[in-house]
Write a protein that holds these residues in place. Structure first.
Motif, PDB file in Angstrom:
ATOM      1  N   TRP A   1     -70.538  61.917  45.917  1.00 47.23           N
ATOM      2  CA  TRP A   1     -71.547  60.807  45.775  1.00 47.23           C
ATOM      3  C   TRP A   1     -70.450  59.346  44.547  1.00 47.23           C
TER       4      TRP A   1
ATOM      5  N   THR B   1     -68.161  56.039  45.191  1.00 44.99           N
ATOM      6  CA  THR B   1     -67.947  54.420  44.375  1.00 44.99           C
ATOM      7  C   THR B   1     -66.622  54.065  44.007  1.00 44.99           C
TER       8      THR B   1
ATOM      9  N   GLU C   1     -75.506  54.179  36.011  1.00 48.87           N
ATOM     10  CA  GLU C   1     -76.284  53.022  35.891  1.00 48.87           C
ATOM     11  C   GLU C   1     -77.519  53.067  37.391  1.00 48.87           C
ATOM     12  N   GLN C   2     -76.545  53.866  38.127  1.00 52.16           N
ATOM     13  CA  GLN C   2     -77.639  54.493  39.360  1.00 52.16           C
ATOM     14  C   GLN C   2     -77.655  55.499  39.643  1.00 52.16           C
TER      15      GLN C   2
ATOM     16  N   GLU D   1     -78.326  64.693  47.832  1.00 53.33           N
ATOM     17  CA  GLU D   1     -78.041  65.223  48.903  1.00 53.33           C
ATOM     18  C   GLU D   1     -76.486  65.727  49.557  1.00 53.33           C
TER      19      GLU D   1
ATOM     20  N   ALA E   1     -80.261  57.415  39.072  1.00 51.17           N
ATOM     21  CA  ALA E   1     -81.390  57.750  39.749  1.00 51.17           C
ATOM     22  C   ALA E   1     -81.243  57.567  41.713  1.00 51.17           C
ATOM     23  N   ASP E   2     -80.432  57.056  42.092  1.00 51.85           N
ATOM     24  CA  ASP E   2     -80.254  57.159  42.969  1.00 51.85           C
ATOM     25  C   ASP E   2     -79.316  58.077  44.194  1.00 51.85           C
ATOM     26  N   TYR E   3     -78.641  58.939  43.135  1.00 49.13           N
ATOM     27  CA  TYR E   3     -77.436  60.228  43.603  1.00 49.13           C
ATOM     28  C   TYR E   3     -79.931  61.877  43.767  1.00 49.13           C
ATOM     29  N   ARG E   4     -79.745  61.625  44.789  1.00 49.06           N
ATOM     30  CA  ARG E   4     -80.672  62.837  45.360  1.00 49.06           C
ATOM     31  C   ARG E   4     -80.300  64.011  45.453  1.00 49.06           C
TER      32      ARG E   4
ATOM     33  N   ALA F   1     -80.885  60.637  34.348  1.00 48.83           N
ATOM     34  CA  ALA F   1     -81.477  60.288  35.280  1.00 48.83           C
ATOM     35  C   ALA F   1     -82.840  59.810  33.640  1.00 48.83           C
TER      36      ALA F   1
END
Length: 195
Positions: free
Chosen positions: A78, A82, A64-65, A72, A67-70, A19
């Protein structure tokens, strides 16, 4: 000047590095999870080439995403979600998406052939005895770690239908695993499909 080595560490740490722009960290995540993602896609029904294409697309979306992976849940779960979404979009777009069973869907597939042995059970081969709907629901709920509710929403079918497909599919798989040869005979599979 030495060769730069890929970062090591837990997936959450690698995702945080990715990220922040570390491409090598994301490359390590691809290396760790690429095979599992392609395996899930094949279990959903994709041929090998399509599974490779969709897996690549899933990792591009994941990059691309990222930063959305937290953290959790697992990174593997995850990215599999996708990939499964991308697969379902492609199948729907190609107009091959039908979750109603036809006689052809519910007929068992012969499990004799190259690579089939009585001593070794292959999940991909075992899944071939399932209808398309059963295989899809089981692969989403167990392979991609989705809840029944998430699968129903994504597939746009009632929750009870997903649960029925999962239960029937698991019953067929249990019967297959319980048989001495690891195979379901055509007669017993037909009785299961009628019952």
């Amino acid at each position: 000047m030495g060769i730069e080595r890929p970062p090591t560490g837990h997936d959450i740490e690698l995702a945080a590095l990715a990220a922040a722009g570390d491409r090598m960290a994301f490359g390590e995540l691809v290396r760790r999870h690429g095979s599992a993602v392609r395996g899930l896609l094949r279990r959903l029904g994709a041929d090998s080439a399509t599974a490779d294409d969709i897996a690549q697309d899933a990792f591009l979306v994941g990059f691309e995403q990222i930063a959305d992976y937290r953290g959790e849940g697992s990174f593997g779960g995850w990215i599999k979600k996708t990939a499964a979404r991308l697969y379902l979009r492609r199948v729907k777009r190609d107009s091959r998406f039908v979750l109603t069973e036809t006689a052809e869907d519910s007929a068992p597939i012969a499990l004799d052939g190259p690579g089939a042995t009585a001593d070794r059970m292959d999940l991909d081969e075992a899944l071939k005895i399932l209808s398309h709907a059963e295989r899809l629901c089981i692969s989403l709920c167990y392979g991609a770690d989705w809840s029944h509710t998430e699968a129903a929403e994504l597939l746009n079918i009632p929750l009870g239908t997903v649960k029925s497909h999962v239960k029937r599919g698991l019953d067929k798989l249990r019967t297959r695993m319980a048989s001495p040869s690891g195979r379901v005979s055509n007669d017993s599979a037909r009785r299961e499909n009628l019952g």
